[in-house]
Design a protein around this motif. Structure first.
Motif, PDB file in Angstrom:
ATOM      1  N   GLU A 178       0.743  -1.125  -0.045  1.00 54.27           N
ATOM      2  CA  GLU A 178       0.121   0.134   0.112  1.00 54.27           C
ATOM      3  C   GLU A 178       0.917   1.297  -0.064  1.00 54.27           C
ATOM      4  OE1 GLU A 178      -3.635   2.043   2.337  1.00 54.27           O
ATOM      5  OE2 GLU A 178      -2.705   0.572   3.441  1.00 54.27           O
ATOM      6  N   LYS A 179       1.927   1.329   0.961  1.00 51.76           N
ATOM      7  CA  LYS A 179       2.742   2.568   0.972  1.00 51.76           C
ATOM      8  C   LYS A 179       3.125   3.083  -0.169  1.00 51.76           C
ATOM      9  CE  LYS A 179       5.865   5.026   3.900  1.00 51.76           C
ATOM     10  NZ  LYS A 179       7.143   4.785   5.033  1.00 51.76           N
ATOM     11  N   ASN A 180       4.168   2.094  -0.654  1.00 49.83           N
ATOM     12  CA  ASN A 180       4.754   2.173  -1.802  1.00 49.83           C
ATOM     13  C   ASN A 180       3.923   2.444  -3.077  1.00 49.83           C
ATOM     14  OD1 ASN A 180       7.205   2.341  -0.842  1.00 49.83           O
ATOM     15  ND2 ASN A 180       7.637   0.225  -1.098  1.00 49.83           N
ATOM     16  N   MET A 181       3.040   1.637  -3.309  1.00 49.76           N
ATOM     17  CA  MET A 181       2.290   1.483  -4.600  1.00 49.76           C
ATOM     18  C   MET A 181       1.473   3.177  -4.552  1.00 49.76           C
ATOM     19  SD  MET A 181      -1.399   1.170  -5.477  1.00 49.76           S
ATOM     20  CE  MET A 181      -2.277   0.600  -3.956  1.00 49.76           C
ATOM     21  N   LYS A 182       0.836   3.651  -3.336  1.00 53.51           N
ATOM     22  CA  LYS A 182       0.064   4.770  -3.530  1.00 53.51           C
ATOM     23  C   LYS A 182       1.087   5.836  -3.772  1.00 53.51           C
ATOM     24  CE  LYS A 182      -3.866   4.100  -0.309  1.00 53.51           C
ATOM     25  NZ  LYS A 182      -4.495   4.544   0.860  1.00 53.51           N
ATOM     26  N   TYR A 183       2.221   5.992  -3.342  1.00 58.72           N
ATOM     27  CA  TYR A 183       3.522   7.018  -3.791  1.00 58.72           C
ATOM     28  C   TYR A 183       3.479   6.766  -5.383  1.00 58.72           C
ATOM     29  CZ  TYR A 183       7.551   9.479  -4.454  1.00 58.72           C
ATOM     30  OH  TYR A 183       8.353  10.569  -4.989  1.00 58.72           O
TER      31      TYR A 183
END
Length: 205
Positions: A178-183
């Motif tokens: 989630e964190k990396n994908m959303k960035y």
């Protein structure tokens, strides 16, 4: 590079699977593995709507069973869906009979002719049977958004470094990514668009 772009030797082991799509000029194919989950997938769907992008979601059967309305919403918004096994099962770790049964259980829920093996791993015998029933979709670029060793910036750099015409690009609509994908995802879409790329969902035929 052995992770981000599968080496030629590995591709040659599975020649009848789809690693890259050359039919359309300057087009890439965004794909999302491991969902759908209510914590992440709706955000992805809204972002894709914002940019007018169609993509392909390779869904885990258990997650479809838990969130059938969300699975229906993916299709309602015009995206393709594919089978990613019932329990995110790795074919290399189980017998062919067990693996095929797991895929069949997921098919009862997903009803798609597209199939992607989790982690891109399966036995040759499993591939032989599955390709008579499905189009096996691998990938040309793994963003590695799931990696705790990478930052969102590094995930974005993977897209910039390895994307090319016909690339099948893997992101994940999962809590782990989630964190990396959303960035990385919105910035990757904007960068690819600025390079002149179009986006398409993987067709069912």
């Amino acid at each position: 590079m052995l992770v981000e772009r599968p080496p030629l030797l590995y591709r040659m082991l599975f020649p009848e699977t789809l690693w890259r799509i050359h039919k359309r000029e300057h087009t890439v194919y965004l794909t999302f593995d491991d969902g759908p989950i209510p914590e992440v997938t709706p955000w992805v769907l809204d972002l894709l709507d914002h940019y007018g992008v169609k993509a392909t979601f390779f869904c885990v059967g258990d997650n479809v069973a838990r969130s059938p309305e969300l699975f229906d919403e993916i299709r309602r918004r015009g995206h393709s869906v594919g089978n990613h096994t019932m329990n995110h099962m790795q074919g290399a770790k189980v017998t062919t009979h067990t693996y095929l049964r797991n895929v069949a259980l997921a098919h009862e829920l997903i009803q798609s002719p597209l199939f992607r093996p989790p982690h891109g791993l399966l036995r040759w015998g499993q591939s032989k049977v599955l390709r008579s029933r499905y189009t096996i979709i691998m990938y040309d670029l793994v963003t590695r958004d799931y990696s705790k060793k990478l930052t969102g910036e590094q995930v974005l750099d993977n897209v910039k470094k390895y994307a090319r015409n016909g690339s099948i690009i893997v992101f994940h609509d999962s809590l782990k990514a989630e964190k990396n994908m959303k960035y990385a995802l919105p910035r990757a879409i904007e960068w690819l668009r600025d390079q002149g790329y179009k986006f398409a969902a993987i067709p069912y035929e």
